[in-house]
Write a protein that holds these residues in place. Structure first.
Motif, PDB file in Angstrom:
ATOM      1  N   GLU A  57     -12.663  -6.525   2.924  1.00 55.37           N
ATOM      2  CA  GLU A  57     -13.930  -5.827   2.738  1.00 55.37           C
ATOM      3  C   GLU A  57     -13.733  -4.310   2.872  1.00 55.37           C
ATOM      4  O   GLU A  57     -12.619  -3.839   3.101  1.00 55.37           O
ATOM      5  N   ASN A  58     -14.831  -3.570   2.726  1.00 58.37           N
ATOM      6  CA  ASN A  58     -14.753  -2.105   2.757  1.00 58.37           C
ATOM      7  C   ASN A  58     -15.243  -1.515   4.083  1.00 58.37           C
ATOM      8  O   ASN A  58     -15.891  -0.479   4.109  1.00 58.37           O
ATOM      9  N   ASN A  59     -14.881  -2.188   5.174  1.00 58.32           N
ATOM     10  CA  ASN A  59     -15.330  -1.747   6.494  1.00 58.32           C
ATOM     11  C   ASN A  59     -14.246  -0.955   7.240  1.00 58.32           C
ATOM     12  O   ASN A  59     -14.356  -0.727   8.438  1.00 58.32           O
ATOM     13  N   HIS A  60     -13.208  -0.516   6.531  1.00 53.11           N
ATOM     14  CA  HIS A  60     -12.044   0.080   7.190  1.00 53.11           C
ATOM     15  C   HIS A  60     -12.334   1.411   7.869  1.00 53.11           C
ATOM     16  O   HIS A  60     -11.706   1.745   8.877  1.00 53.11           O
ATOM     17  N   LEU A  61     -13.287   2.200   7.335  1.00 57.83           N
ATOM     18  CA  LEU A  61     -13.585   3.487   7.970  1.00 57.83           C
ATOM     19  C   LEU A  61     -14.240   3.287   9.334  1.00 57.83           C
ATOM     20  O   LEU A  61     -14.103   4.135  10.220  1.00 57.83           O
ATOM     21  N   LEU A  62     -14.942   2.171   9.516  1.00 54.38           N
ATOM     22  CA  LEU A  62     -15.558   1.876  10.807  1.00 54.38           C
ATOM     23  C   LEU A  62     -14.614   1.114  11.725  1.00 54.38           C
ATOM     24  O   LEU A  62     -14.507   1.422  12.915  1.00 54.38           O
ATOM     25  N   SER A  63     -13.902   0.122  11.185  1.00 56.86           N
ATOM     26  CA  SER A  63     -13.019  -0.696  12.015  1.00 56.86           C
ATOM     27  C   SER A  63     -11.709   0.009  12.345  1.00 56.86           C
ATOM     28  O   SER A  63     -11.105  -0.240  13.387  1.00 56.86           O
ATOM     29  N   GLY A  64     -11.256   0.893  11.451  1.00 54.52           N
ATOM     30  CA  GLY A  64      -9.963   1.543  11.633  1.00 54.52           C
ATOM     31  C   GLY A  64      -8.787   0.675  11.253  1.00 54.52           C
ATOM     32  O   GLY A  64      -7.628   1.069  11.419  1.00 54.52           O
ATOM     33  N   ASN A  65      -9.059  -0.518  10.729  1.00 50.59           N
ATOM     34  CA  ASN A  65      -8.004  -1.439  10.306  1.00 50.59           C
ATOM     35  C   ASN A  65      -7.846  -1.338   8.791  1.00 50.59           C
ATOM     36  O   ASN A  65      -8.796  -1.603   8.054  1.00 50.59           O
ATOM     37  N   VAL A  66      -6.666  -0.974   8.341  1.00 46.97           N
ATOM     38  CA  VAL A  66      -6.482  -0.574   6.947  1.00 46.97           C
ATOM     39  C   VAL A  66      -5.360  -1.357   6.283  1.00 46.97           C
ATOM     40  O   VAL A  66      -4.255  -1.478   6.818  1.00 46.97           O
ATOM     41  N   VAL A  67      -5.668  -1.881   5.108  1.00 50.21           N
ATOM     42  CA  VAL A  67      -4.675  -2.462   4.207  1.00 50.21           C
ATOM     43  C   VAL A  67      -4.781  -1.691   2.893  1.00 50.21           C
ATOM     44  O   VAL A  67      -5.878  -1.531   2.359  1.00 50.21           O
ATOM     45  N   ALA A  68      -3.653  -1.207   2.381  1.00 44.33           N
ATOM     46  CA  ALA A  68      -3.690  -0.415   1.151  1.00 44.33           C
ATOM     47  C   ALA A  68      -2.447  -0.658   0.327  1.00 44.33           C
ATOM     48  O   ALA A  68      -1.390  -1.016   0.848  1.00 44.33           O
ATOM     49  N   GLY A  69      -2.577  -0.451  -0.974  1.00 44.11           N
ATOM     50  CA  GLY A  69      -1.461  -0.616  -1.898  1.00 44.11           C
ATOM     51  C   GLY A  69      -1.998  -0.893  -3.280  1.00 44.11           C
ATOM     52  O   GLY A  69      -3.202  -0.767  -3.534  1.00 44.11           O
ATOM     53  N   ASN A  70      -1.114  -1.282  -4.206  1.00 40.28           N
ATOM     54  CA  ASN A  70      -1.649  -1.678  -5.503  1.00 40.28           C
ATOM     55  C   ASN A  70      -2.350  -3.025  -5.350  1.00 40.28           C
ATOM     56  O   ASN A  70      -2.153  -3.729  -4.354  1.00 40.28           O
ATOM     57  N   PRO A  71      -3.231  -3.414  -6.288  1.00 45.43           N
ATOM     58  CA  PRO A  71      -4.055  -4.622  -6.085  1.00 45.43           C
ATOM     59  C   PRO A  71      -3.264  -5.879  -5.768  1.00 45.43           C
ATOM     60  O   PRO A  71      -3.691  -6.676  -4.915  1.00 45.43           O
ATOM     61  N   ARG A  72      -2.094  -6.083  -6.392  1.00 48.74           N
ATOM     62  CA  ARG A  72      -1.330  -7.303  -6.138  1.00 48.74           C
ATOM     63  C   ARG A  72      -0.724  -7.282  -4.736  1.00 48.74           C
ATOM     64  O   ARG A  72      -0.682  -8.314  -4.056  1.00 48.74           O
ATOM     65  N   VAL A  73      -0.229  -6.141  -4.302  1.00 45.64           N
ATOM     66  CA  VAL A  73       0.355  -6.045  -2.961  1.00 45.64           C
ATOM     67  C   VAL A  73      -0.714  -6.240  -1.905  1.00 45.64           C
ATOM     68  O   VAL A  73      -0.499  -6.928  -0.897  1.00 45.64           O
ATOM     69  N   VAL A  74      -1.879  -5.646  -2.111  1.00 45.76           N
ATOM     70  CA  VAL A  74      -2.975  -5.820  -1.146  1.00 45.76           C
ATOM     71  C   VAL A  74      -3.363  -7.293  -1.048  1.00 45.76           C
ATOM     72  O   VAL A  74      -3.551  -7.837   0.052  1.00 45.76           O
ATOM     73  N   LYS A  75      -3.483  -7.961  -2.173  1.00 47.88           N
ATOM     74  CA  LYS A  75      -3.825  -9.392  -2.173  1.00 47.88           C
ATOM     75  C   LYS A  75      -2.790 -10.194  -1.395  1.00 47.88           C
ATOM     76  O   LYS A  75      -3.139 -11.091  -0.614  1.00 47.88           O
ATOM     77  N   SER A  76      -1.518  -9.865  -1.583  1.00 45.72           N
ATOM     78  CA  SER A  76      -0.465 -10.585  -0.884  1.00 45.72           C
ATOM     79  C   SER A  76      -0.482 -10.301   0.609  1.00 45.72           C
ATOM     80  O   SER A  76      -0.230 -11.198   1.430  1.00 45.72           O
ATOM     81  N   MET A  77      -0.795  -9.066   1.003  1.00 46.94           N
ATOM     82  CA  MET A  77      -0.874  -8.751   2.423  1.00 46.94           C
ATOM     83  C   MET A  77      -2.048  -9.449   3.102  1.00 46.94           C
ATOM     84  O   MET A  77      -1.962  -9.844   4.255  1.00 46.94           O
ATOM     85  N   LEU A  78      -3.143  -9.591   2.381  1.00 45.34           N
ATOM     86  CA  LEU A  78      -4.319 -10.242   2.948  1.00 45.34           C
ATOM     87  C   LEU A  78      -4.146 -11.755   3.077  1.00 45.34           C
ATOM     88  O   LEU A  78      -4.841 -12.408   3.847  1.00 45.34           O
ATOM     89  N   ASN A  79      -3.194 -12.304   2.316  1.00 49.97           N
ATOM     90  CA  ASN A  79      -2.917 -13.746   2.345  1.00 49.97           C
ATOM     91  C   ASN A  79      -1.428 -13.985   2.494  1.00 49.97           C
ATOM     92  O   ASN A  79      -0.785 -14.546   1.593  1.00 49.97           O
ATOM     93  N   PRO A  80      -0.838 -13.556   3.644  1.00 52.81           N
ATOM     94  CA  PRO A  80       0.639 -13.657   3.807  1.00 52.81           C
ATOM     95  C   PRO A  80       1.100 -15.106   3.936  1.00 52.81           C
ATOM     96  O   PRO A  80       0.343 -15.976   4.326  1.00 52.81           O
TER      97      PRO A  80
END
Length: 256
Positions: free
Chosen positions: A233-256
């Protein structure tokens, strides 16, 4: 050039040049730890003052949010300048040349302009919403990795949030077994700028502040990447927890 981008660059360079000048003076550091901290505070606060001085000169009505002063309210609350005068303070103390000045301008909750300036390498990363990201005038694009194999991810460790350490390490372990290599550089702003430049494939970081993330987020998005929290989700500015990268890498990080 966006008029506020021009002022943002001017402020970042002013502060960055001051930081670089003092970085080149190792004899200024005294032997004891307290004197080092006093000098660091002086340099950091003066860099922040230089940024605010330039913003106030051209946009006195805007609100400025900084690490030292918090929110300096202007008459126009819809426009906020989010500044981090020295991202990589521990690097500065230990003379590791990986430091950044980070400035972003948000208009009605949308980041319109972002600058991350590395004064040691003289690399200036900039972005304007809808107009792409650049580094020293050259267009940036995120990397093209299709999954996590052989990727390099920028990470940090939650030293000030030790209660999350074990959960964070569990997540890192899942990424590690997928042939992921890690870098812990000490500057979240430069980590995100490096994702935009294709130097790093992604980042997975916890406990960041808005002045750590806001500029780099726009750089990544305008270079074709994604920035989310740990749930996608887009709550990273409030939570401080950040995942970033190109769309495929982000998807893979979110579902390791």
């Amino acid at each position: 050039m966006h008029p506020m981008l021009n002022i943002t660059i001017r402020a970042a360079r002013k502060a960055g040049n001051f930081i670089a000048k003092n970085y080149e003076k190792p004899d200024t550091f005294e032997a004891n730890h307290k004197s080092k901290n006093d000098f660091l505070i002086q340099v950091n606060h003066e860099a922040e003052r230089l940024i605010i001085e330039i913003i106030r000169k051209y946009y006195p009505q805007h609100t400025v949010i900084s690490q030292k002063y918090g929110a300096l309210l202007g008459t126009t609350h819809d426009i906020q300048w989010i500044i981090h005068s020295m991202d990589g303070i521990d690097n500065f103390i230990n003379r590791i040349p990986h430091i950044a000045v980070s400035i972003a301008v948000r208009v009605k909750s949308h980041t319109e302009v972002a600058v991350v300036y590395d004064p040691i390498r003289n690399e200036l990363f900039s972005a304007t919403r809808g107009q792409g990201s650049q580094m020293n005038g050259y267009r940036l694009r995120c990397g093209i990795m299709k999954d996590l194999e052989n990727t390099i991810l920028a990470i940090n460790f939650p030293l000030k949030q030790k209660q999350h350490f074990m959960n964070y390490m569990t997540l890192l372990s899942k990424l590690f077994v997928q042939s992921v290599d890690f870098r812990c550089t000490g500057s979240a702003a430069l980590d995100l700028a490096y994702i935009a430049a294709g130097r790093v494939d992604g980042c997975f970081q916890i406990g960041l502040k808005q002045w750590d993330v806001t500029s780099g987020e726009l750089l990544v998005r305008e270079a074709g990447g994604l920035v989310t929290d740990f749930t996608g989700e887009n709550n990273h500015l409030l939570s401080g927890n950040v995942v970033a990268g190109n769309p495929r890498v982000v998807k893979s990080m979110l579902n390791p």
